[in-house]
Design a protein around this motif. Structure first.
Motif, mmCIF file in Angstrom:
data_model
loop_
_atom_site.group_PDB
_atom_site.id
_atom_site.type_symbol
_atom_site.label_atom_id
_atom_site.label_comp_id
_atom_site.label_asym_id
_atom_site.label_seq_id
_atom_site.Cartn_x
_atom_site.Cartn_y
_atom_site.Cartn_z
ATOM 1 N N ASP A 102 0.804 -1.242 0.235
ATOM 2 C CA ASP A 102 0.113 -0.599 -0.180
ATOM 3 C C ASP A 102 0.822 1.239 -0.025
ATOM 4 O OD1 ASP A 102 -2.502 -1.286 -0.344
ATOM 5 O OD2 ASP A 102 -2.525 -1.621 1.924
ATOM 6 N N ALA A 103 1.748 1.320 0.591
ATOM 7 C CA ALA A 103 2.716 2.419 0.732
ATOM 8 C C ALA A 103 3.625 2.435 -0.237
ATOM 9 C CB ALA A 103 3.799 2.877 2.005
ATOM 10 N N GLN A 106 0.899 3.950 -2.874
ATOM 11 C CA GLN A 106 0.469 5.410 -2.945
ATOM 12 C C GLN A 106 1.982 6.361 -3.367
ATOM 13 O OE1 GLN A 106 -2.713 6.634 -1.569
ATOM 14 N NE2 GLN A 106 -2.447 8.066 -2.110
ATOM 15 N N LEU A 109 1.239 6.882 -7.032
ATOM 16 C CA LEU A 109 0.269 7.892 -6.925
ATOM 17 C C LEU A 109 0.608 9.101 -6.867
ATOM 18 C CD1 LEU A 109 -2.792 5.623 -6.025
ATOM 19 C CD2 LEU A 109 -1.929 6.209 -7.752
ATOM 20 N N ASP A 110 1.450 9.363 -5.878
ATOM 21 C CA ASP A 110 1.648 10.312 -5.284
ATOM 22 C C ASP A 110 2.633 11.901 -6.555
ATOM 23 O OD1 ASP A 110 -0.331 10.828 -3.090
ATOM 24 O OD2 ASP A 110 1.696 10.039 -1.312
ATOM 25 N N ARG A 146 -5.072 -3.289 -7.165
ATOM 26 C CA ARG A 146 -5.140 -2.162 -6.263
ATOM 27 C C ARG A 146 -4.630 -1.295 -6.708
ATOM 28 N NH1 ARG A 146 -1.599 -4.605 -1.355
ATOM 29 N NH2 ARG A 146 -3.347 -5.747 -0.907
ATOM 30 N N LYS A 150 -7.429 1.703 -6.695
ATOM 31 C CA LYS A 150 -7.342 3.453 -6.475
ATOM 32 C C LYS A 150 -7.785 4.446 -7.262
ATOM 33 C CE LYS A 150 -4.542 2.217 -2.012
ATOM 34 N NZ LYS A 150 -3.993 4.050 -1.727
#
Length: 153
Positions: A102-103, A106, A109-110, A146, A150
């Motif tokens: 997940d990290a 994310q 994505l950032d 995943r 998102k």
């Protein structure tokens, strides 16, 4: 094949020979053959990252075969593929936890959104970053699902 991972595979072949474990030996020889073929095709010596990519490809093939065999009702063939998969997974790094995945997703994505790319068009860029971060540590098909979830949220 002079890298650490290649040496580890070679040592595993030797120990399988000594133990007369023909199933393990056959699987390891297939990996060695794939590595050698890639070296011959590219006329170079592979590093650990390239060898890891070959092992990941072999793992992916086994997972796809298991699914196909189970769907066709061929449980004996699926069990054989699962045994080969278990052997191959010994050479992959420890699998990333859900939190690590997940990290990484994310963070990717950032980074991609900071570049101004968003929506479904960002999928390729995000997966490229995540694949670098989690090479060999996660099943990329699950990570892809995943990321897709998102991006569509």
């Amino acid at each position: 094949m002079s890298t650490q991972l290649a040496a580890q595979i070679s040592d595993a072949v030797k120990s399988a020979m000594r133990a007369k474990d023909s199933a393990r030996l056959g699987t390891l020889r297939l990996v060695q053959a794939a590595i050698k073929q890639k070296e011959i095709d590219e006329r170079t010596t592979l590093d650990d990252a390239q060898i890891l990519a070959i092992v990941e490809k072999q793992v992916k093939q086994r997972r796809e075969s298991i699914a196909a065999f189970q769907q066709a009702g061929r449980t004996e063939s699926a069990q054989q593929e699962q045994a080969e998969l278990d052997i191959l997974q010994e050479f992959l790094p420890a699998q990333a936890s859900e939190a690590e995945v997940d990290a990484a997703v994310q963070a990717a994505l950032d980074e991609v959104s900071a570049q101004g790319v968003s929506g479904p068009a960002a999928m390729g860029k995000v997966m490229g970053l995540v694949k670098q971060a989690l090479a060999g540590k996660a099943d990329m098909s699950l990570v892809s699902a995943r990321v897709k979830a998102k991006l569509s949220a």
